[in-house]
Design a protein around this motif. Structure first.
Motif, PDB file in Angstrom:
ATOM      1  N   LYS A 187     -11.127  -8.596   9.876  1.00  0.00           N
ATOM      2  CA  LYS A 187     -11.385  -9.721   8.975  1.00  0.00           C
ATOM      3  C   LYS A 187     -10.917 -11.045   9.589  1.00  0.00           C
ATOM      4  O   LYS A 187     -10.953 -12.079   8.934  1.00  0.00           O
ATOM      5  CB  LYS A 187     -10.660  -9.481   7.644  1.00  0.00           C
ATOM      6  CG  LYS A 187     -11.286  -8.346   6.837  1.00  0.00           C
ATOM      7  CD  LYS A 187     -10.343  -7.816   5.784  1.00  0.00           C
ATOM      8  CE  LYS A 187     -10.321  -8.671   4.539  1.00  0.00           C
ATOM      9  NZ  LYS A 187      -9.488  -8.064   3.478  1.00  0.00           N
TER      10      LYS A 187
ATOM     11  N   ALA B 292      -8.122  -3.280   9.928  1.00  0.00           N
ATOM     12  CA  ALA B 292      -8.969  -3.971   8.952  1.00  0.00           C
ATOM     13  C   ALA B 292      -8.662  -5.467   8.909  1.00  0.00           C
ATOM     14  O   ALA B 292      -9.577  -6.290   8.859  1.00  0.00           O
ATOM     15  CB  ALA B 292      -8.773  -3.343   7.573  1.00  0.00           C
ATOM     16  N   LEU B 293      -7.381  -5.810   8.951  1.00  0.00           N
ATOM     17  CA  LEU B 293      -7.025  -7.246   8.953  1.00  0.00           C
ATOM     18  C   LEU B 293      -7.610  -7.922  10.195  1.00  0.00           C
ATOM     19  O   LEU B 293      -8.175  -9.018  10.105  1.00  0.00           O
ATOM     20  CB  LEU B 293      -5.500  -7.427   8.924  1.00  0.00           C
ATOM     21  CG  LEU B 293      -4.786  -7.086   7.615  1.00  0.00           C
ATOM     22  CD1 LEU B 293      -3.266  -7.183   7.805  1.00  0.00           C
ATOM     23  CD2 LEU B 293      -5.218  -8.020   6.481  1.00  0.00           C
TER      24      LEU B 293
ATOM     25  N   LEU C 255       0.866  -1.185   0.000  1.00  0.00           N
ATOM     26  CA  LEU C 255       0.000   0.000   0.000  1.00  0.00           C
ATOM     27  C   LEU C 255       0.898   1.229   0.000  1.00  0.00           C
ATOM     28  O   LEU C 255       1.578   1.503   0.985  1.00  0.00           O
ATOM     29  CB  LEU C 255      -0.894   0.002   1.247  1.00  0.00           C
ATOM     30  CG  LEU C 255      -1.817   1.222   1.391  1.00  0.00           C
ATOM     31  CD1 LEU C 255      -2.873   1.261   0.287  1.00  0.00           C
ATOM     32  CD2 LEU C 255      -2.491   1.240   2.759  1.00  0.00           C
TER      33      LEU C 255
ATOM     34  N   VAL D  49      -4.478  -0.591   8.233  1.00  0.00           N
ATOM     35  CA  VAL D  49      -4.385  -1.936   7.648  1.00  0.00           C
ATOM     36  C   VAL D  49      -4.544  -2.981   8.759  1.00  0.00           C
ATOM     37  O   VAL D  49      -5.295  -3.955   8.621  1.00  0.00           O
ATOM     38  CB  VAL D  49      -3.038  -2.133   6.909  1.00  0.00           C
ATOM     39  CG1 VAL D  49      -2.870  -3.590   6.478  1.00  0.00           C
ATOM     40  CG2 VAL D  49      -2.937  -1.204   5.697  1.00  0.00           C
TER      41      VAL D  49
ATOM     42  N   SER E 188      -8.530  -4.986  -2.421  1.00  0.00           N
ATOM     43  CA  SER E 188      -8.275  -5.344  -1.038  1.00  0.00           C
ATOM     44  C   SER E 188      -6.873  -5.931  -0.922  1.00  0.00           C
ATOM     45  O   SER E 188      -6.507  -6.809  -1.701  1.00  0.00           O
ATOM     46  CB  SER E 188      -9.310  -6.375  -0.584  1.00  0.00           C
ATOM     47  OG  SER E 188      -9.062  -6.751   0.736  1.00  0.00           O
TER      48      SER E 188
ATOM     49  N   SER F 204      -8.661   0.178   1.945  1.00  0.00           N
ATOM     50  CA  SER F 204      -7.793  -0.521   0.992  1.00  0.00           C
ATOM     51  C   SER F 204      -7.623  -1.987   1.368  1.00  0.00           C
ATOM     52  O   SER F 204      -7.203  -2.800   0.551  1.00  0.00           O
ATOM     53  CB  SER F 204      -6.408   0.131   0.946  1.00  0.00           C
ATOM     54  OG  SER F 204      -6.498   1.489   0.597  1.00  0.00           O
ATOM     55  N   THR F 205      -7.915  -2.297   2.625  1.00  0.00           N
ATOM     56  CA  THR F 205      -7.808  -3.680   3.096  1.00  0.00           C
ATOM     57  C   THR F 205      -9.176  -4.357   3.029  1.00  0.00           C
ATOM     58  O   THR F 205      -9.346  -5.485   3.484  1.00  0.00           O
ATOM     59  CB  THR F 205      -7.204  -3.679   4.519  1.00  0.00           C
ATOM     60  OG1 THR F 205      -6.069  -2.800   4.532  1.00  0.00           O
ATOM     61  CG2 THR F 205      -6.719  -5.053   4.941  1.00  0.00           C
ATOM     62  N   GLY F 206     -10.156  -3.650   2.491  1.00  0.00           N
ATOM     63  CA  GLY F 206     -11.420  -4.291   2.162  1.00  0.00           C
ATOM     64  C   GLY F 206     -12.496  -4.264   3.227  1.00  0.00           C
ATOM     65  O   GLY F 206     -13.364  -5.142   3.238  1.00  0.00           O
TER      66      GLY F 206
END
Lengths: 314, 393
Positions: free
Chosen positions: A86, A82-83, A65, A79, B195, B69-71
């Motif tokens: 998820k 978000a990870l 990125l 990031v 992503s 950007s990581t979805g």
């Protein structure tokens, strides 16, 4: 120093846009060998923004990125968040900034991220000036350096900011220096950082720039090694901001390091003596920190033993 | 279910219902109530989301860009100086084609320090590639925020939901808060266009040489151009699910026979509705065109509703120095190639939180009525000449 086999895997493609002898490129090569393919790299504006390749190519085999200059710390945090949302806590988030993106414009964002103890590895690959824009001074540029914005007799008259100390002051779990001339040590530190999940880890890599430093492209590694051997750039680790470990004891005169670089060639003997004095002071300070550290648990245990022994005597 | 909600909390409720996964924000008055409520939702488990308390608005936008950007679905909120501080990254979010939604509470920029209502902050971001939707009341805030996610994720552009400081952000009104299952029908889980994924490594936002940059920009405009059609499509779905109409891109109120059409945005539109009702009852021919969607600018609709108007009076609660009010500029540009278009009067009112009352709007109506053509590009309403003379210039 622990001697390791260097992992054979490479995650950097041939044909990247690094200059010949680029220390930053070698640094990434070694870092990714340690971290492996489950890594997301965040790159703010920097030489590496170019090295990584223009659309539609990529120099790296891991997701990248690219971000605006000041944002490495915040972007890595985004990031990571978000990870995690998820359910992916296994992937390493690697923030990869130059000295401008770490010491200067990116400092606020980095400080914010490590204060939150974000679960990321923050790297500064340090070539000690704004090399991508043509060698302008940064707050990482050492005392005595000539750059395009500290030209002629206006060479830089202030010290290099001590970034590892600044990060250690945030009491992050792990902060360390590393050098492209000591790849086993560098890889070992990245593996250690990778395993220390759950908090912020910072690795400061000295990455010589042949263009900006006025050195031949086959001298990068040698000069990076001299930086360590002269104690200009000591190799050390700081755990939890308190526990210092020195990885290498140098002792060569700084003159050996300074005289082989175009950026220092204007310095007089007296200037070099002054730099030697500063390096010696810093080294003693560092040794002191490594030596005077007392593990509180061990100290308490010792005190208890002393109390018990006093009690027995009385 | 109807609840009495502060305008700010109408945003927070919509963000909760939209199942946003990452929120990043930095405090600034008068935006803070929005993120305080979201922060509480994250802390007590009402929302399954990560809230990042970053150290600046620049970092807030950087973090949501990285998260998107990581979805994942990402949100932030700001105001005034915070928005200005984000400016670089507003361009970044749009050009990276990320469906970020941001609530922006219109507040004046300093100096002098002023926390009150003024649109210059959001309007000065008009060239960044963000869709901009201006809200009129609490219900509009909630509905627009939900619509913002739907639009953003359809055209891959970020959306700014814009609220008036205090008049809307801190005002309590009854708001119909939909049920989660209704919102889930309207807003399915995000299917990210891009992503970061270690199984499929790719590089985002890399160097774009002259051979590709222009095409990337063209594609952003192509996406922008899709917005009006998408909005119409989603309005139908919205109405079917929630049983009420969401806000139109523009709303024409009694424009057909109007001698003067006032062009408004935000909460001034509600005041104007009252003025229209009062003046119409006395036989005055006044109308209103409310502009909700500022980006993309609804050129076709403006031409349709104003092309045949006799006089247009734009009420700008903002100013572009060296030019005029921003809505007036945009409107003039939209009409200039239309044969026989009406004269456009530009009025500047209510800057820095000064009230725009029914009397203000009546004055604007009367002055427009009394002049055959605009006497000047911008007519400043309610200036106190004593203060004008005492202030250095």
């Amino acid at each position: 120093m622990v001697q390791l086999d260097i992992p054979p895997n490479d995650y950097i493609n041939p044909g990247h846009l690094g200059c010949p002898g680029c220390g930053a490129t070698l640094a990434m090569k070694f870092a990714l060998k340690a971290l492996g393919e489950k890594t997301v790299v965040v790159i703010p504006a920097s030489c590496w923004g170019v090295i990584a390749g223009p659309y539609p190519q990529s120099a790296l085999q891991v997701p990248v990125l690219q971000m605006a200059f000041a944002t490495a710390g915040a972007a890595a945090s985004g990031v990571r968040a978000a990870l995690d949302m998820k359910g992916d806590t296994a992937t390493t988030v690697l923030s990869w900034a130059g000295d401008g993106g770490t010491f200067d414009i990116g400092f606020q964002s980095l400080s914010g991220a490590v204060e939150r103890n974000e679960d990321c590895i923050f790297v500064c690959y340090d070539n000690e000036a704004y090399m991508n824009t043509g060698v302008q001074r940064s707050s990482s540029t050492p005392y005595g350096t000539r750059t395009t914005t500290t030209p002629g007799q206006g060479w830089k008259k202030t010290r290099k900011k001590n970034m590892v100390e600044a990060l250690a002051a945030h009491r992050i779990p792990y902060a360390a220096t590393a050098s492209i001339a000591f790849p086993e040590d560098l890889i070992c530190k990245f593996q250690k950082a990778k395993d220390l999940r759950g908090g912020s880890r910072f690795i400061h890599i000295l990455a010589p720039c042949p263009t900006g430093w006025g050195i031949a492209s086959d001298m990068s590694v040698k000069i990076a090694r001299l930086a360590v051997q002269t104690n200009v750039f000591p190799l050390y680790e700081v755990q939890d901001g308190l526990k210092y470990t020195l990885n290498y004891q140098g002792g060569r005169p700084v003159q050996d390091y300074l005289q082989v670089q175009g950026r220092f060639k204007h310095l007089t003997g007296a200037d070099c003596d002054q730099i030697q004095q500063k390096v010696d002071e810093d080294w003693e300070l560092l040794r002191g920190k490594a030596g005077i550290y007392v593990d509180p648990a061990a100290a308490r245990a010792r005190e208890q033993r002393q109390c018990k022994s006093k009690a027995r005597k009385s | 279910m109807k609840q009495v909600l502060e305008g700010s909390h109408a945003v927070s409720e919509a963000v909760r219902l939209a199942r946003v996964q990452v929120i990043s924000a930095y405090p600034i008055t008068p935006q803070t109530h929005i993120v305080e409520a979201i922060s509480a939702f994250c802390a007590d488990g009402t929302m399954d989301a990560r809230f990042l308390c970053v150290e600046s608005e620049h970092s807030a936008m950087a973090a949501v860009i990285a998260a998107a950007s990581t979805g994942v679905r990402a949100f932030t909120a700001t105001s005034s100086h915070g928005l200005a501080y984000m400016h670089e990254l507003l361009h970044w979010a749009a050009a990276a084609r990320l469906p970020i939604v941001m609530a922006e509470v219109n507040r004046a920029l300093g100096p002098g320090w002023n926390i009150w209502m003024d649109q210059t902050d959001s309007l000065s971001q008009r060239d960044t590639g963000w869709i901009q939707l201006y809200c009129e009341d609490g219900q509009d805030v909630l509905d627009t925020t939900l619509m913002a996610f739907r639009l953003a994720e359809a055209v891959h552009l970020p959306v700014m939901v814009v609220l008036d400081a205090f008049y809307l952000s801190h005002t309590f009104e009854p708001v119909d808060v939909p049920r989660q299952n209704q919102v889930d029908r309207f807003l399915p889980p995000l299917v990210p266009r891009i992503s970061l994924d270690t199984a499929h490594p790719r590089v985002l936002n890399q160097m774009a040489p002259p051979g590709v940059y222009m095409e990337m920009r063209y594609n952003i405009q192509t996406a922008m151009a899709q917005v009006p059609r998408r909005l119409t499509q989603y309005q139908k779905e919205f109405r079917a699910i929630f049983d009420r109409p969401p806000g139109d891109a523009v709303e024409a109120v009694q424009c057909e026979d109007a001698e003067v059409v006032l062009v408004t945005s935000g909460t001034i539109s509600s005041t104007c509705r009252q003025v229209i009702s009062d003046l119409r009852s006395r036989g005055e021919k006044i109308g209103m065109l409310k502009i909700k969607m500022f980006r993309p600018f609804p050129i076709a609709l403006v031409r349709r509703f104003l092309g045949a108007a006799r006089k247009v009076a734009v009420v700008d609660r903002n100013f572009s120095f060296g030019a005029s009010g921003v809505f007036a500029q945009e409107l003039r540009a939209a009409l200039c190639n239309l044969d026989g278009h009406p004269p456009v009067f530009g009025y500047i009112a209510g800057l820095g939180g000064r009230d725009v009352t029914p009397d203000t709007l009546v004055e604007i109506y009367r002055r427009t009525q009394d002049c055959p053509t605009p006497p000047e590009e911008s007519i400043w309403i309610g200036l106190n000449q004593e203060v004008v003379q005492s202030w250095y210039n």
